[in-house]
Design a protein around this motif. Structure first.
Motif, PDB file in Angstrom:
ATOM      1  N   TYR A 164       0.839  -1.196   0.000  1.00 20.98           N
ATOM      2  CA  TYR A 164       0.000   0.000   0.000  1.00 20.98           C
ATOM      3  C   TYR A 164       0.873   1.244   0.000  1.00 20.98           C
ATOM      4  CZ  TYR A 164      -4.102  -2.825   0.920  1.00 20.98           C
ATOM      5  OH  TYR A 164      -5.119  -3.730   0.812  1.00 20.98           O
ATOM      6  N   LYS A 165       0.463   2.181  -0.828  1.00 24.74           N
ATOM      7  CA  LYS A 165       1.145   3.469  -0.930  1.00 24.74           C
ATOM      8  C   LYS A 165       0.187   4.525  -0.398  1.00 24.74           C
ATOM      9  CE  LYS A 165       2.247   6.677  -4.628  1.00 24.74           C
ATOM     10  NZ  LYS A 165       2.310   6.814  -6.074  1.00 24.74           N
ATOM     11  N   SER A 166       0.696   5.380   0.477  1.00 23.69           N
ATOM     12  CA  SER A 166      -0.179   6.411   1.025  1.00 23.69           C
ATOM     13  C   SER A 166      -0.163   7.636   0.133  1.00 23.69           C
ATOM     14  CB  SER A 166       0.257   6.744   2.446  1.00 23.69           C
ATOM     15  OG  SER A 166       0.885   7.958   2.520  1.00 23.69           O
ATOM     16  N   ILE A 167      -1.355   8.128  -0.158  1.00 26.22           N
ATOM     17  CA  ILE A 167      -1.535   9.374  -0.909  1.00 26.22           C
ATOM     18  C   ILE A 167      -2.483  10.217  -0.069  1.00 26.22           C
ATOM     19  CG2 ILE A 167      -2.339  10.432  -3.039  1.00 26.22           C
ATOM     20  CD1 ILE A 167      -1.801   7.792  -4.460  1.00 26.22           C
ATOM     21  N   GLY A 168      -1.891  11.127   0.683  1.00 25.13           N
ATOM     22  CA  GLY A 168      -2.711  11.919   1.603  1.00 25.13           C
ATOM     23  C   GLY A 168      -3.291  11.013   2.670  1.00 25.13           C
TER      24      GLY A 168
ATOM     25  N   THR B 225      -5.409   8.590   1.867  1.00 27.89           N
ATOM     26  CA  THR B 225      -5.838   7.395   1.150  1.00 27.89           C
ATOM     27  C   THR B 225      -4.667   6.444   0.961  1.00 27.89           C
ATOM     28  OG1 THR B 225      -7.375   8.789  -0.076  1.00 27.89           O
ATOM     29  CG2 THR B 225      -6.945   6.613  -0.982  1.00 27.89           C
TER      30      THR B 225
ATOM     31  N   VAL C 238      -3.341   3.317  -1.533  1.00 28.46           N
ATOM     32  CA  VAL C 238      -3.565   2.719  -2.845  1.00 28.46           C
ATOM     33  C   VAL C 238      -2.712   1.459  -2.944  1.00 28.46           C
ATOM     34  CG1 VAL C 238      -3.375   3.102  -5.330  1.00 28.46           C
ATOM     35  CG2 VAL C 238      -3.999   4.996  -3.827  1.00 28.46           C
TER      36      VAL C 238
ATOM     37  N   GLU D 182      -0.405  -1.045  -4.674  1.00 25.44           N
ATOM     38  CA  GLU D 182       0.585  -0.979  -5.758  1.00 25.44           C
ATOM     39  C   GLU D 182       1.441  -2.234  -5.717  1.00 25.44           C
ATOM     40  OE1 GLU D 182       1.543   1.604  -7.904  1.00 25.44           O
ATOM     41  OE2 GLU D 182       0.171   3.155  -7.223  1.00 25.44           O
TER      42      GLU D 182
ATOM     43  N   GLU E 203       9.502   4.226  -7.655  1.00 24.37           N
ATOM     44  CA  GLU E 203       9.160   5.577  -7.197  1.00 24.37           C
ATOM     45  C   GLU E 203      10.134   6.050  -6.124  1.00 24.37           C
ATOM     46  OE1 GLU E 203       5.099   5.865  -5.912  1.00 24.37           O
ATOM     47  OE2 GLU E 203       4.314   5.268  -7.868  1.00 24.37           O
TER      48      GLU E 203
ATOM     49  N   LYS F 178      12.757   9.165  -6.200  1.00 21.52           N
ATOM     50  CA  LYS F 178      12.763  10.216  -5.172  1.00 21.52           C
ATOM     51  C   LYS F 178      14.159  10.367  -4.580  1.00 21.52           C
ATOM     52  CE  LYS F 178       8.000  10.049  -3.489  1.00 21.52           C
ATOM     53  NZ  LYS F 178       7.143   9.748  -2.347  1.00 21.52           N
TER      54      LYS F 178
END
Length: 112
Positions: A42-46, A48, A50, A52, A60, A64
């Protein structure tokens, strides 16, 4: 001179931010290395999360990490340039004050 002085802390703050981003990416990659390759993560976006693939998230984080290193290198050269400029301005100011003692007295008598 004020312009140069105000930029130095900004550059240092940006460097600290990029260092933290780089460290976060590195630590995330280290943790992901321990997870089996076929695992979805799981990738955190804010607020939420998602789902992956591990490979996507690793790519990613590597990007970075590399971007942060590049930015830090660039910011370091900017910082060195600004410090050099500030040193030159200080030296010029000292020379000016040494050449004109009346100006030095006038400046010393000013209230800031």
């Amino acid at each position: 001179m004020k312009f140069v002085l105000s930029l130095c802390p900004q550059v240092q703050n940006q460097m600290r931010t990029k260092e933290a981003e780089k460290k976060r990416a590195y630590l995330t990659m280290e943790e992901l290395k321990q997870v089996p390759d076929d695992t979805n993560v799981y990738k955190s976006i804010g607020r939420t999360f998602v789902l992956e693939s591990k490979a996507t998230l690793m790519n990613e984080q590597e990007n970075k990490f590399k971007d942060s290193e590049t930015s830090i290198t660039s910011l370091q050269s900017s910082k060195e340039y600004l410090e050099k400029q500030m040193s030159e301005v200080e030296n010029n100011f000292r020379e000016l004050l040494q050449q004109d003692p009346a100006l030095a007295r006038q400046i010393m008598s000013m209230n800031v």
